[in-house]
Design an enzyme around this catalytic site. Structure first.
Site, PDB file in Angstrom:
ATOM      1  N   ASP A 127       0.848  -1.210   0.058  1.00  0.00           N
ATOM      2  CA  ASP A 127      -0.182  -0.151   0.006  1.00  0.00           C
ATOM      3  C   ASP A 127       0.811   1.270  -0.172  1.00  0.00           C
ATOM      4  O   ASP A 127       0.486   2.405   0.449  1.00  0.00           O
ATOM      5  CB  ASP A 127      -0.830   0.012   1.250  1.00  0.00           C
ATOM      6  CG  ASP A 127      -2.042   1.057   1.102  1.00  0.00           C
ATOM      7  OD1 ASP A 127      -2.698   1.463   2.275  1.00  0.00           O
ATOM      8  OD2 ASP A 127      -2.431   1.427   0.068  1.00  0.00           O
ATOM      9  N   ASP A 135      -3.439  -3.084  -2.447  1.00  0.00           N
ATOM     10  CA  ASP A 135      -4.196  -1.887  -2.528  1.00  0.00           C
ATOM     11  C   ASP A 135      -4.172  -1.022  -3.748  1.00  0.00           C
ATOM     12  O   ASP A 135      -2.989  -1.197  -4.298  1.00  0.00           O
ATOM     13  CB  ASP A 135      -4.284  -1.114  -1.240  1.00  0.00           C
ATOM     14  CG  ASP A 135      -5.616  -0.070  -1.055  1.00  0.00           C
ATOM     15  OD1 ASP A 135      -5.284   0.933  -0.208  1.00  0.00           O
ATOM     16  OD2 ASP A 135      -6.381  -0.519  -1.407  1.00  0.00           O
ATOM     17  N   ASN A 136      -5.276  -0.324  -4.217  1.00  0.00           N
ATOM     18  CA  ASN A 136      -5.348   0.500  -5.197  1.00  0.00           C
ATOM     19  C   ASN A 136      -4.695   0.273  -6.822  1.00  0.00           C
ATOM     20  O   ASN A 136      -4.249   0.882  -7.421  1.00  0.00           O
ATOM     21  CB  ASN A 136      -4.312   1.690  -4.691  1.00  0.00           C
ATOM     22  CG  ASN A 136      -4.379   2.187  -3.402  1.00  0.00           C
ATOM     23  OD1 ASN A 136      -3.728   2.096  -2.526  1.00  0.00           O
ATOM     24  ND2 ASN A 136      -5.727   2.795  -3.156  1.00  0.00           N
ATOM     25  N   LYS A 175       2.990   3.524  -5.610  1.00  0.00           N
ATOM     26  CA  LYS A 175       2.333   2.671  -6.509  1.00  0.00           C
ATOM     27  C   LYS A 175       3.244   1.986  -7.540  1.00  0.00           C
ATOM     28  O   LYS A 175       3.294   0.955  -8.086  1.00  0.00           O
ATOM     29  CB  LYS A 175       1.142   3.332  -7.285  1.00  0.00           C
ATOM     30  CG  LYS A 175       0.180   3.693  -6.245  1.00  0.00           C
ATOM     31  CD  LYS A 175      -0.288   2.854  -5.140  1.00  0.00           C
ATOM     32  CE  LYS A 175      -0.943   3.324  -3.931  1.00  0.00           C
ATOM     33  NZ  LYS A 175      -0.890   2.674  -2.692  1.00  0.00           N
ATOM     34  N   GLU A 230     -11.368   4.251  -0.974  1.00  0.00           N
ATOM     35  CA  GLU A 230     -11.730   4.632   0.541  1.00  0.00           C
ATOM     36  C   GLU A 230     -12.550   5.875   0.605  1.00  0.00           C
ATOM     37  O   GLU A 230     -12.228   7.065  -0.077  1.00  0.00           O
ATOM     38  CB  GLU A 230     -10.832   4.640   1.454  1.00  0.00           C
ATOM     39  CG  GLU A 230      -9.568   5.524   0.926  1.00  0.00           C
ATOM     40  CD  GLU A 230      -8.474   4.785   0.172  1.00  0.00           C
ATOM     41  OE1 GLU A 230      -8.574   3.806  -0.464  1.00  0.00           O
ATOM     42  OE2 GLU A 230      -7.160   5.321   0.182  1.00  0.00           O
TER      43      GLU A 230
HETATM   44  O1  LIG Z   1      -0.330   6.941  -2.949  1.00  0.00           O
HETATM   45  C1  LIG Z   1      -1.034   6.246  -2.043  1.00  0.00           C
HETATM   46  N1  LIG Z   1      -0.461   5.600  -1.235  1.00  0.00           N
HETATM   47  C2  LIG Z   1       1.002   5.728  -0.936  1.00  0.00           C
HETATM   48  C3  LIG Z   1       1.604   6.694  -0.196  1.00  0.00           C
HETATM   49  C4  LIG Z   1       2.844   6.381  -0.126  1.00  0.00           C
HETATM   50  C5  LIG Z   1       3.583   7.630   0.630  1.00  0.00           C
HETATM   51  O2  LIG Z   1       3.160   8.645   0.804  1.00  0.00           O
HETATM   52  C6  LIG Z   1       4.258   9.545   1.570  1.00  0.00           C
HETATM   53  C7  LIG Z   1       4.817   8.466   2.189  1.00  0.00           C
HETATM   54  O3  LIG Z   1       6.219   8.232   2.025  1.00  0.00           O
HETATM   55  C8  LIG Z   1       3.848   7.466   1.997  1.00  0.00           C
HETATM   56  O4  LIG Z   1       4.498   6.174   2.267  1.00  0.00           O
HETATM   57  C9  LIG Z   1      -2.496   6.127  -2.051  1.00  0.00           C
HETATM   58  C10 LIG Z   1      -3.479   7.338  -3.027  1.00  0.00           C
HETATM   59  C11 LIG Z   1      -4.688   7.017  -2.827  1.00  0.00           C
HETATM   60  N2  LIG Z   1      -5.309   8.205  -3.710  1.00  0.00           N
HETATM   61  O5  LIG Z   1      -6.630   8.051  -3.710  1.00  0.00           O
HETATM   62  O6  LIG Z   1      -4.696   9.101  -4.350  1.00  0.00           O
HETATM   63  C12 LIG Z   1      -5.318   6.120  -2.244  1.00  0.00           C
HETATM   64  C13 LIG Z   1      -4.671   5.232  -1.631  1.00  0.00           C
HETATM   65  O7  LIG Z   1      -5.361   4.113  -0.804  1.00  0.00           O
HETATM   66  C14 LIG Z   1      -3.296   5.194  -1.359  1.00  0.00           C
HETATM   67  O8  LIG Z   1      -2.529   4.168  -0.569  1.00  0.00           O
HETATM   68 MG   LIG Z   2      -3.842   2.581  -0.392  1.00  0.00          MG
END
Ligand SMILES: O=C(NC/C=C/[C@H]1OC[C@H](O)[C@@H]1O)c1cc([N+](=O)[O-])cc(O)c1O
Ligand SMILES: [Mg+2]
Length: 206
Positions: free
Chosen positions: A133, A161-162, A136, A191
């Site tokens: 998660d 996820d995603n 990506k 979500e």
């Molecule tokens: O980027 C997403 N997740 C990864 C985030 C990764 C990193 O963001 C900063 C921090 O280092 C974390 O590890 C994400 C984005 C969305 N979205 O709707 O943009 C929805 C989700 O469930 C997600 O897990």
């Molecule tokens: Mg996610």
């Protein structure tokens, strides 16, 4: 989010922490937790696997960490990796508030650097369950890294996820076409929204 947990959840009660976060993120401020809809799929896959050694890539604020750790059998462990120190600091407090700190090891840093060190640092032989998660565009790289480090065994379940939103096309192509994985898509929604998203469950065949 942390204030909402401290205000509305009961210390030591993981379900109340999960509900407090979901309520806050649905009604006050959206956040990228796996959420309650996909969370039910995570719960059911996790219960089926009943892992003794689990890995989470992308702790964020610890919502899925709490969801996973609350379902682990006694003696089982979850290692969760988070690159962003601010998120990690919040996650530590949320995990502790749920009373799950003894089941969880939160490791700060980039997954690509940490994965090759997990065996020597934590005595992990291999993982039974991996929840992806994090960034990506790291899903495929880190899956191959887990394979190369011998951290997957026959039957290890990867749950990503995603895979639709934001989307992980290369990862999906890989796990769905590789003879080393048996893959299946669980349709759900992003979500706290009505947009489509889903989880991909891929069993490593060895
Ligand atoms: O980027 C997403 N997740 C990864 C985030 C990764 C990193 O963001 C900063 C921090 O280092 C974390 O590890 C994400 C984005 C969305 N979205 O709707 O943009 C929805 C989700 O469930 C997600 O897990
Ligand atoms: Mg996610």
């Amino acid at each position: 989010m942390l204030k909402a947990v401290q205000k509305n959840a009961t210390k030591g009660d993981p379900q109340s922490v999960i509900s407090a976060i979901d309520h806050y993120c649905r009604n006050k401020e959206w956040a990228m937790n796996v959420g309650d809809d996909k969370g039910l799929i995570l719960d059911s896959v996790l219960t089926e696997v009943n892992p003794s050694a689990a890995l989470e890539l992308g702790t964020y604020c610890g919502y899925s960490t709490v969801r996973i750790a609350r379902l682990l059998s006694p003696g089982s462990k979850l290692i969760t990796v988070e690159f962003n120190p601010a998120f990690a600091a919040v996650a530590r407090q949320i995990i502790a508030y749920a009373g799950l700190q003894d089941k969880v090891t939160l490791v700060e840093g980039p997954s690509g650097d940490l994965i090759p060190k997990l065996r020597e640092r934590f005595g992990v032989k291999s993982f039974d369950f991996v929840f992806l998660d994090h960034w990506k565009d790291r899903y495929l790289l880190d899956t191959k890294l887990l394979e190369d480090c011998g951290l997957l065994q026959k039957g290890t379940v990867l749950l990503a996820d995603n895979v639709i939103c934001p989307g992980t096309p290369e990862y999906l192509k890989y796990v769905r076409s590789s003879p080393r994985y048996e893959s299946r898509y669980y349709k759900s929604n992003l979500e706290y929204t009505k947009l489509e998203d889903g989880l991909e469950k891929s069993v490593f065949l060895g």
